[in-house]
Design a protein around this motif. Structure first.
Motif, PDB file in Angstrom:
ATOM      1  N   ASP A  75       0.847  -1.213   0.000  1.00  0.00           N
ATOM      2  CA  ASP A  75       0.000   0.000   0.000  1.00  0.00           C
ATOM      3  C   ASP A  75       0.873   1.252   0.000  1.00  0.00           C
ATOM      4  OD1 ASP A  75      -2.078  -1.728   0.129  1.00  0.00           O
ATOM      5  OD2 ASP A  75      -2.526  -1.395   2.259  1.00  0.00           O
ATOM      6  N   MET A  76       1.894   1.201   0.815  1.00  0.00           N
ATOM      7  CA  MET A  76       2.785   2.352   0.952  1.00  0.00           C
ATOM      8  C   MET A  76       3.540   2.614  -0.362  1.00  0.00           C
ATOM      9  SD  MET A  76       5.052   2.756   4.275  1.00  0.00           S
ATOM     10  CE  MET A  76       6.064   4.145   4.617  1.00  0.00           C
ATOM     11  N   GLU A  77       4.025   1.555  -0.946  1.00  0.00           N
ATOM     12  CA  GLU A  77       4.760   1.686  -2.216  1.00  0.00           C
ATOM     13  C   GLU A  77       3.880   2.303  -3.294  1.00  0.00           C
ATOM     14  OE1 GLU A  77       7.180  -2.344  -1.322  1.00  0.00           O
ATOM     15  OE2 GLU A  77       6.066  -2.280  -3.207  1.00  0.00           O
ATOM     16  N   GLU A  78       2.642   1.796  -3.371  1.00  0.00           N
ATOM     17  CA  GLU A  78       1.740   2.294  -4.422  1.00  0.00           C
ATOM     18  C   GLU A  78       1.463   3.780  -4.263  1.00  0.00           C
ATOM     19  OE1 GLU A  78      -0.435  -1.962  -5.291  1.00  0.00           O
ATOM     20  OE2 GLU A  78      -1.530  -0.426  -4.150  1.00  0.00           O
ATOM     21  N   SER A  79       1.287   4.185  -3.006  1.00  0.00           N
ATOM     22  CA  SER A  79       0.961   5.605  -2.800  1.00  0.00           C
ATOM     23  C   SER A  79       2.187   6.507  -2.987  1.00  0.00           C
ATOM     24  CB  SER A  79       0.353   5.798  -1.413  1.00  0.00           C
ATOM     25  OG  SER A  79       1.311   5.470  -0.445  1.00  0.00           O
ATOM     26  N   LEU A  80       3.375   5.950  -2.820  1.00  0.00           N
ATOM     27  CA  LEU A  80       4.584   6.790  -2.892  1.00  0.00           C
ATOM     28  C   LEU A  80       5.303   6.737  -4.239  1.00  0.00           C
ATOM     29  CD1 LEU A  80       6.127   6.096   0.608  1.00  0.00           C
ATOM     30  CD2 LEU A  80       5.353   8.301  -0.214  1.00  0.00           C
ATOM     31  N   HIS A  81       4.991   5.736  -5.011  1.00  0.00           N
ATOM     32  CA  HIS A  81       5.751   5.522  -6.239  1.00  0.00           C
ATOM     33  C   HIS A  81       5.792   6.750  -7.132  1.00  0.00           C
ATOM     34  CE1 HIS A  81       6.965   3.772 -10.080  1.00  0.00           C
ATOM     35  NE2 HIS A  81       7.630   2.918  -9.316  1.00  0.00           N
ATOM     36  N   GLY A  82       4.611   7.312  -7.416  1.00  0.00           N
ATOM     37  CA  GLY A  82       4.505   8.474  -8.317  1.00  0.00           C
ATOM     38  C   GLY A  82       5.243   9.689  -7.759  1.00  0.00           C
ATOM     39  N   ILE A  83       5.048   9.924  -6.462  1.00  0.00           N
ATOM     40  CA  ILE A  83       5.645  11.119  -5.832  1.00  0.00           C
ATOM     41  C   ILE A  83       7.169  11.031  -5.875  1.00  0.00           C
ATOM     42  CG2 ILE A  83       5.817  12.440  -3.686  1.00  0.00           C
ATOM     43  CD1 ILE A  83       3.047  11.246  -2.940  1.00  0.00           C
ATOM     44  N   ILE A  84       7.704   9.871  -5.515  1.00  0.00           N
ATOM     45  CA  ILE A  84       9.170   9.718  -5.484  1.00  0.00           C
ATOM     46  C   ILE A  84       9.754   9.840  -6.891  1.00  0.00           C
ATOM     47  CG2 ILE A  84      11.029   8.030  -5.045  1.00  0.00           C
ATOM     48  CD1 ILE A  84       9.631   7.302  -2.484  1.00  0.00           C
ATOM     49  N   SER A  85       9.034   9.310  -7.848  1.00  0.00           N
ATOM     50  CA  SER A  85       9.495   9.390  -9.238  1.00  0.00           C
ATOM     51  C   SER A  85       9.578  10.862  -9.678  1.00  0.00           C
ATOM     52  CB  SER A  85       8.532   8.601 -10.117  1.00  0.00           C
ATOM     53  OG  SER A  85       8.884   8.738 -11.448  1.00  0.00           O
ATOM     54  N   ASP A  86       8.524  11.633  -9.375  1.00  0.00           N
ATOM     55  CA  ASP A  86       8.517  13.074  -9.716  1.00  0.00           C
ATOM     56  C   ASP A  86       9.657  13.804  -9.006  1.00  0.00           C
ATOM     57  OD1 ASP A  86       6.322  12.631 -11.218  1.00  0.00           O
ATOM     58  OD2 ASP A  86       4.864  13.505  -9.802  1.00  0.00           O
ATOM     59  N   LEU A  87       9.803  13.490  -7.743  1.00  0.00           N
ATOM     60  CA  LEU A  87      10.821  14.144  -6.909  1.00  0.00           C
ATOM     61  C   LEU A  87      12.219  13.897  -7.471  1.00  0.00           C
ATOM     62  CD1 LEU A  87      11.102  15.765  -4.296  1.00  0.00           C
ATOM     63  CD2 LEU A  87      11.164  13.632  -3.040  1.00  0.00           C
ATOM     64  N   GLU A  88      12.428  12.687  -7.886  1.00  0.00           N
ATOM     65  CA  GLU A  88      13.744  12.337  -8.453  1.00  0.00           C
ATOM     66  C   GLU A  88      14.011  13.104  -9.737  1.00  0.00           C
ATOM     67  OE1 GLU A  88      15.850   8.335  -7.505  1.00  0.00           O
ATOM     68  OE2 GLU A  88      14.108   8.034  -8.806  1.00  0.00           O
ATOM     69  N   LYS A  89      12.998  13.190 -10.572  1.00  0.00           N
ATOM     70  CA  LYS A  89      13.143  13.929 -11.841  1.00  0.00           C
ATOM     71  C   LYS A  89      13.488  15.380 -11.556  1.00  0.00           C
ATOM     72  CE  LYS A  89      10.029  11.156 -14.641  1.00  0.00           C
ATOM     73  NZ  LYS A  89       8.611  11.021 -14.936  1.00  0.00           N
ATOM     74  N   GLN A  90      12.776  15.956 -10.589  1.00  0.00           N
ATOM     75  CA  GLN A  90      13.011  17.370 -10.261  1.00  0.00           C
ATOM     76  C   GLN A  90      14.425  17.580  -9.695  1.00  0.00           C
ATOM     77  OE1 GLN A  90       9.749  18.293  -7.680  1.00  0.00           O
ATOM     78  NE2 GLN A  90       8.306  18.574  -9.376  1.00  0.00           N
ATOM     79  N   MET A  91      14.867  16.651  -8.882  1.00  0.00           N
ATOM     80  CA  MET A  91      16.217  16.754  -8.305  1.00  0.00           C
ATOM     81  C   MET A  91      17.279  16.641  -9.396  1.00  0.00           C
ATOM     82  SD  MET A  91      16.093  14.707  -4.726  1.00  0.00           S
ATOM     83  CE  MET A  91      15.777  15.547  -3.199  1.00  0.00           C
ATOM     84  N   GLN A  92      17.015  15.755 -10.326  1.00  0.00           N
ATOM     85  CA  GLN A  92      17.944  15.568 -11.445  1.00  0.00           C
ATOM     86  C   GLN A  92      18.038  16.846 -12.286  1.00  0.00           C
ATOM     87  OE1 GLN A  92      19.666  12.700 -11.542  1.00  0.00           O
ATOM     88  NE2 GLN A  92      20.895  13.736 -13.093  1.00  0.00           N
ATOM     89  N   LEU A  93      16.862  17.422 -12.537  1.00  0.00           N
ATOM     90  CA  LEU A  93      16.772  18.656 -13.331  1.00  0.00           C
ATOM     91  C   LEU A  93      17.523  19.784 -12.623  1.00  0.00           C
ATOM     92  CD1 LEU A  93      15.244  19.491 -15.960  1.00  0.00           C
ATOM     93  CD2 LEU A  93      13.498  20.482 -14.468  1.00  0.00           C
ATOM     94  N   TYR A  94      17.326  19.844 -11.329  1.00  0.00           N
ATOM     95  CA  TYR A  94      17.977  20.865 -10.494  1.00  0.00           C
ATOM     96  C   TYR A  94      19.498  20.751 -10.591  1.00  0.00           C
ATOM     97  CZ  TYR A  94      19.342  23.108  -6.034  1.00  0.00           C
ATOM     98  OH  TYR A  94      19.931  23.891  -5.070  1.00  0.00           O
ATOM     99  N   LYS A  95      19.978  19.507 -10.579  1.00  0.00           N
ATOM    100  CA  LYS A  95      21.433  19.297 -10.661  1.00  0.00           C
ATOM    101  C   LYS A  95      21.959  19.601 -12.059  1.00  0.00           C
ATOM    102  CE  LYS A  95      22.271  16.050  -6.969  1.00  0.00           C
ATOM    103  NZ  LYS A  95      22.359  14.637  -6.601  1.00  0.00           N
ATOM    104  N   SER A  96      21.224  19.140 -13.066  1.00  0.00           N
ATOM    105  CA  SER A  96      21.717  19.352 -14.436  1.00  0.00           C
ATOM    106  C   SER A  96      21.642  20.827 -14.840  1.00  0.00           C
ATOM    107  CB  SER A  96      20.956  18.464 -15.422  1.00  0.00           C
ATOM    108  OG  SER A  96      19.589  18.725 -15.321  1.00  0.00           O
ATOM    109  N   ALA A  97      20.746  21.554 -14.187  1.00  0.00           N
ATOM    110  CA  ALA A  97      20.659  23.002 -14.468  1.00  0.00           C
ATOM    111  C   ALA A  97      21.733  23.782 -13.705  1.00  0.00           C
ATOM    112  CB  ALA A  97      19.269  23.507 -14.100  1.00  0.00           C
TER     113      ALA A  97
END
Lengths: 291, 205
Positions: A75-97
């Protein structure tokens, strides 16, 4: 003549008794064999079972706890999967910028705000799910802890432990190379299935390994829960300050990485040990010095 | 008369004395010659060669049977016995040159012989054999229960790692016994995992 008849009767009566008693014994014998077959005991197995000490690592309550933990983790994984994925993308973007270290850039500031919001969202989601997960994990950990301590820790010497584990190929064995290539729910589901497969009883060596792995996993998750709870409290207080400071802190990255590692099973380190090549079977020399 | 008498008597006495002293001197002279000069004359006339001290040489070559025979012959000398481990290591090294299953039996027989000769006691012989040629880990204590041994868990793990390397040499490189070696390797992994979990549980009280 009368005596002779009586004697014949007596003899025949005795024979009947003999026959009756031998039939009874035969029936009892048959019943024992049938029962043995019914419960899956060959004579060799019966002997082996007698030789091994009885170890009960997985009573029904522990099995149910594991099942429950697996479900909660899913249950926890399902609810967090999308959020963590978005967060990672944003962090990556922040670093590459190359926003790290830059101050006053409007674009970077927007990115930081977004990351902070997503991070808080992740923490809030976890906060909702954590109490249930925590209860489940604590219960599993506690019951396994008692079982491991009493059944293996007190009843056996380290060498007896090896004798019990020896020669049995186990599914979840690597301690030096414990791999995290499965999600938490998958791991608990796997443990549950393994325990169910073995019937949750008997002195099975592989069950000892499953118990050890499950217990160490629950310890790890418990630590993560404690760390996340602290982080939630901290983040609630400092979220606004972070926003004004305009930083993506290393703690944030660490928490996201830990959550990913434990929940989704991100593998750390290199590949595991390669499987053993097939060995030769022709040598069975028994030394008088063998222990 | 009296004087003469006196003179006679003193001469007689002198004669008596000289008769009494001479044999004593002679005996003393003989003793002196026998005990002090005798051995010197004897040694000078018969010089004995000094025995060469025995050299303990470690077995060499490529033939394990010959090397073992050589080692056995050397180890019968008390002087070489304290170097047993060096001999054993040399034999293992020779064994790696021709790995085969029979080597396990050869080493077992060699250790049994060493035990019979009083070079090793039974426990030592067993430990040698099991460290190198069996899957059982001698490093794992067999006295007290697991919880009691948790205080020295790190030490046990280090000893097991060392022993796994010995098993690699004995089982894999001397005997070519992959099956047993990989079993030992699997046991090593499983034991470490279960030991870690059990000790954590023991300490969590």
């Amino acid at each position: 003549m009368q005596k002779e008849i009586n004697f014949t009767r007596q003899v025949s009566g005795n024979c009947l008794a003999c026959m009756y008693s031998s039939r009874l014994y035969f029936k009892v014998f048959l019943a024992v064999i049938m029962l043995g077959l019914l419960f899956g005991f060959a004579p060799g197995q019966l002997q082996a079972a007698q030789e091994q000490p009885t170890i009960r690592l997985f009573p029904t309550t522990v099995v149910e706890n594991i099942k429950q933990t697996g479900q909660t983790a899913q249950d926890m994984e399902e609810s967090l999967h999308g959020i963590i994925s978005d967060l990672e993308k944003q962090m990556q973007l922040y670093k590459s910028a190359k926003c790290e270290g830059s101050s006053g850039d409007e674009g970077c500031q927007k990115m930081i705000n977004k990351i902070n919001d997503k991070y808080l969202e992740m923490l809030r989601k976890m906060e909702e799910q954590l109490p249930k997960m925590e209860r489940s994990i604590k219960s599993t950990k506690s019951s396994l802890e008692t079982r491991l301590r009493n059944e293996l820790g007190k009843k056996m010497t380290p060498r007896e432990l090896q004798k019990m584990l020896s020669g049995k190929r186990s599914e979840a064995k690597q301690s030096r190379y414990r791999r995290r290539d499965r999600s938490l729910s998958q791991r608990f589901r796997k443990y549950y299935n393994l325990v169910k497969m073995h019937g949750g009883k008997a002195g099975s060596s592989s069950l000892a390994v499953v118990a050890a792995n499950t217990y160490l996993d629950t310890k790890e998750v418990e630590q993560l829960i404690a760390m996340t709870s602290d982080e939630i409290q901290r983040a609630k207080i400092y979220s606004q300050i972070n926003r004004s400071l305009g930083k993506v802190t290393p703690e944030m990255e660490q928490v996201v990485s830990s959550v990913k590692g434990v929940l989704f099973g991100e593998a750390k380190g290199g590949p595991g040990v390669p499987g053993p090549p097939p060995g030769s079977k022709d040598e069975e020399y028994q030394s008088p010095l063998e222990m | 008369m009296f004087k003469n008498n006196n003179m006679n008597s003193s001469k007689g006495m002198q004669q008596r004395y000289s008769f009494g002293i001479r044999p004593v001197i002679w005996i003393m002279a003989i003793f002196f010659l026998v005990f002090s000069l005798g051995p010197m004359i004897g040694c000078a006339s018969k010089p004995e060669p000094k025995p060469k001290p025995f050299q303990c040489q470690l077995p060499t070559g490529v033939n394990l049977d010959q090397a073992m025979a050589e080692a056995r012959s050397n180890l019968t000398h008390q002087k070489c016995q304290y170097r047993f481990d060096e001999y054993f290591q040399a034999l293992l090294e020779i064994g790696t040159g021709d790995p085969k299953a029979e080597n396990r039996k050869k080493f077992s027989n060699f250790l049994v012989w060493a035990n019979e000769q009083g070079i090793l006691n039974r426990v030592q012989a067993k430990e040698y054999f099991n460290r190198y040629f069996n899957t059982t880990f001698v490093a794992l204590p067999d006295d007290y229960n697991v919880c009691s041994n948790c205080a020295k868990q790190a030490e046990i793990v280090r000893s097991m790692e060392k022993e796994l390397r010995m098993k690699e040499k004995g089982l894999l490189r001397v005997c070519g016994d992959k099956k047993r070696y990989y079993q030992a390797n699997n046991d090593f992994d499983s034991v470490l995992l279960v030991l870690e979990a059990t000790c954590t549980a023991c300490e969590a009280r």
